[in-house]
Design an enzyme around this catalytic site. Structure first.
Site, mmCIF file in Angstrom:
data_model
loop_
_atom_site.group_PDB
_atom_site.id
_atom_site.type_symbol
_atom_site.label_atom_id
_atom_site.label_comp_id
_atom_site.label_asym_id
_atom_site.label_seq_id
_atom_site.Cartn_x
_atom_site.Cartn_y
_atom_site.Cartn_z
ATOM 1 N N ASP A 1 -5.452 21.107 -13.680
ATOM 2 C CA ASP A 1 -5.759 19.813 -14.294
ATOM 3 C C ASP A 1 -5.249 19.885 -15.728
ATOM 4 O O ASP A 1 -5.773 20.639 -16.550
ATOM 5 C CB ASP A 1 -7.278 19.556 -14.249
ATOM 6 C CG ASP A 1 -7.651 18.176 -14.767
ATOM 7 O OD1 ASP A 1 -6.960 17.677 -15.682
ATOM 8 O OD2 ASP A 1 -8.642 17.605 -14.274
ATOM 9 N N LYS B 1 -6.556 8.884 -19.643
ATOM 10 C CA LYS B 1 -6.746 9.499 -20.957
ATOM 11 C C LYS B 1 -5.458 9.445 -21.789
ATOM 12 O O LYS B 1 -4.963 8.368 -22.050
ATOM 13 C CB LYS B 1 -7.242 10.934 -20.768
ATOM 14 C CG LYS B 1 -8.368 11.070 -19.732
ATOM 15 C CD LYS B 1 -9.617 10.314 -20.137
ATOM 16 C CE LYS B 1 -10.821 10.767 -19.371
ATOM 17 N NZ LYS B 1 -11.403 9.854 -18.432
ATOM 18 N N ARG C 1 0.826 -1.215 0.000
ATOM 19 C CA ARG C 1 0.000 0.000 0.000
ATOM 20 C C ARG C 1 0.853 1.255 0.000
ATOM 21 O O ARG C 1 0.384 2.348 -0.308
ATOM 22 C CB ARG C 1 -0.967 -0.014 1.202
ATOM 23 C CG ARG C 1 -1.890 1.179 1.247
ATOM 24 C CD ARG C 1 -3.178 0.993 2.016
ATOM 25 N NE ARG C 1 -3.095 0.163 3.187
ATOM 26 C CZ ARG C 1 -2.536 0.518 4.358
ATOM 27 N NH1 ARG C 1 -2.010 1.720 4.491
ATOM 28 N NH2 ARG C 1 -2.527 -0.319 5.367
ATOM 29 N N TYR D 1 -13.978 19.675 -15.226
ATOM 30 C CA TYR D 1 -14.549 18.341 -15.430
ATOM 31 C C TYR D 1 -15.733 18.132 -14.477
ATOM 32 O O TYR D 1 -15.635 18.443 -13.291
ATOM 33 C CB TYR D 1 -13.454 17.292 -15.203
ATOM 34 C CG TYR D 1 -13.970 15.893 -15.073
ATOM 35 C CD1 TYR D 1 -14.693 15.295 -16.100
ATOM 36 C CD2 TYR D 1 -13.741 15.151 -13.917
ATOM 37 C CE1 TYR D 1 -15.169 13.999 -15.976
ATOM 38 C CE2 TYR D 1 -14.206 13.854 -13.787
ATOM 39 C CZ TYR D 1 -14.924 13.289 -14.819
ATOM 40 O OH TYR D 1 -15.401 12.017 -14.687
HETATM 41 N N1 PLP Z 1 -9.999 15.500 -15.125
HETATM 42 C C1 PLP Z 1 -10.474 15.534 -16.385
HETATM 43 C C2 PLP Z 1 -10.205 16.746 -17.228
HETATM 44 C C3 PLP Z 1 -11.209 14.466 -16.888
HETATM 45 O O1 PLP Z 1 -11.670 14.518 -18.154
HETATM 46 C C4 PLP Z 1 -11.462 13.344 -16.054
HETATM 47 C C5 PLP Z 1 -12.270 12.215 -16.532
HETATM 48 O O2 PLP Z 1 -12.897 12.274 -17.571
HETATM 49 C C6 PLP Z 1 -10.967 13.355 -14.742
HETATM 50 C C7 PLP Z 1 -10.228 14.439 -14.310
HETATM 51 C C8 PLP Z 1 -11.216 12.191 -13.809
HETATM 52 O O3 PLP Z 1 -10.378 11.121 -14.159
HETATM 53 P P1 PLP Z 1 -10.773 9.569 -14.000
HETATM 54 O O4 PLP Z 1 -11.938 9.322 -14.903
HETATM 55 O O5 PLP Z 1 -9.520 8.865 -14.409
HETATM 56 O O6 PLP Z 1 -11.124 9.349 -12.571
#
Ligand code: PLP
Length: 364
Positions: free
Chosen positions: A170, A195, A51, A102
């Site tokens: 982000d 992604k 962990r 997001y």
């Molecule tokens: N940040 C962005 C810009 C995203 O598009 C996403 C998911 O689509 C996330 C964070 C969250 O990531 P995850 O789906 O891997 O939890």
């Protein structure tokens, strides 16, 4: 050529994506970091309990940290990385966040606010002076650029003037190949590594990259205490994927630019949201929500599915989701994640589906 600050040897980021995180190369050693399926490690060494760490995590963190120019901490999803960073907000603290961030991030912020954990003010990230003013004295300034799915672009450099305790970006859409927020004043970068970093739609993973080791160790502590950790196989897949990030990104970005040009001339297209770079675009389709649904149902090569950043082109009508609709995402917006198929083939597919939309809307 995008050089990594502090990489020392001046190598391009595309090279570092290939070379970092391989450990020492001794004769007979594997070229790739092996998948270590062990929950515990013999005492007295670098690893102890599963962990807390694993050789695969360390390799992936070295690559992402090298690309972003900071200390990376891997999480089992992008949202887990987001959640861990928000854990650094003191109880009752305040967050200023992009209103185009997001949907999952905004839903989490709303939930935390409802529970009395923190309060949130949403701002338009393209309005730099308002954001800087709103973030004055805030615990966190949370920026996404470009935003998902409206493709708004923030002036990340100018936002460093904000006096929030933590400036978080982000960087999922742009990747370090296009912008490296830590080098222009951000404290933490987060990614949905699901992604573009992984790139093959076969893994859910996240990563946070801190400007320094002390902030990274706070995030590692949150990861250990929360107990949600990435699996070694997922990290292996992400590590394999990130090796080809630069070529994938280059190809998909070139295709996106070609598609934008062609889309703008189609009668079923009211507009295209595109920041001028990257692999993502959104189409405003004639005929409202039904027109957008028709487009998504009619494509044959592209896949009507959520997510982005994989080798296959994906389309999705985003306003079907409550948290996108409340943020003002238009009903007729179809987000396109451009993949690695030949641009002419993607265009043929979209054009044929758009022709059907045009006929239904009476514009062809
Ligand atoms: N940040 C962005 C810009 C995203 O598009 C996403 C998911 O689509 C996330 C964070 C969250 O990531 P995850 O789906 O891997 O939890």
């Amino acid at each position: 050529m995008v050089e990594a600050a502090g990489s020392g040897d001046g190598a391009d980021l595309s090279t570092l994506a290939v070379t970092l995180g391989r450990g020492e190369h001794l004769p007979g050693d594997p070229v790739n970091v092996p998948v270590v399926l062990s929950s515990t490690f013999r005492g007295g060494g670098r690893f102890s309990y599963g962990r807390e760490g694993n050789p695969g995590w360390e390799a992936f963190e070295e690559v992402v940290g090298g690309l972003e120019g900071g200390a990376a901490v891997v999480f089992p999803s992008g949202l887990a990385a987001v959640r861990a960073v928000l854990e650094l907000v003191p109880v009752g603290g305040n967050v200023v966040a992009a209103n185009g961030a997001y949907s999952g991030t905004r839903r989490l912020l709303a939930d935390l606010e409802q529970r009395g954990r923190l309060s949130t003010r949403l701002v338009d990230v393209t309005d730099t002076s308002t954001v800087v003013g709103a973030a004055d004295g805030a615990d966190v300034l949370w920026v996404e650029s470009p935003t998902n799915p409206m493709m708004e672009v923030a002036d990340l450099h100018a936002l460093r003037a904000a006096t929030a305790r933590l400036y978080v970006v982000d960087n999922t859409f742009a990747t370090p190949l296009l912008q490296r927020p830590l080098s222009i004043g951000a404290d933490v970068v987060v990614h949905s590594a699901t992604k573009l970093l992984s790139g093959h739609s076969d893994v859910v993973l996240g990563v946070a990259v801190a400007r320094d080791e002390s902030l990274a160790s706070e995030l590692r502590q949150v990861r250990s205490e929360h107990g949600a950790i990435p699996g070694p196989m997922e990290v292996f897949l992400a590590l394999r994927g990130i090796r080809t990030l630069a070529v994938r990104f280059e190809r998909a970005s070139a295709t996106a630019a070609i598609l934008v040009e062609r889309l703008r001339g189609h009668p079923a297209v009211e507009g295209v949201l595109y920041p001028g770079f990257g692999t993502m675009l959104s189409i405003l389709v004639r005929g409202g929500g039904p027109g957008a649904d028709r487009l998504c149902a009619s494509v044959q090569l592209a896949v009507n599915a959520t997510s982005l950043g994989g080798v296959e082109t994906l389309v999705e009508r985003r306003a079907q989701y409550h948290w996108d609709a409340v943020a003002g995402v238009p009903a007729n917006l179809v987000r396109v994640s451009v993949g690695l198929e030949h641009p002419d083939d993607v265009w043929r597919d979209l054009a044929r589906a758009l022709d059907e939309v045009a006929v239904a809307a009476g514009v062809r």
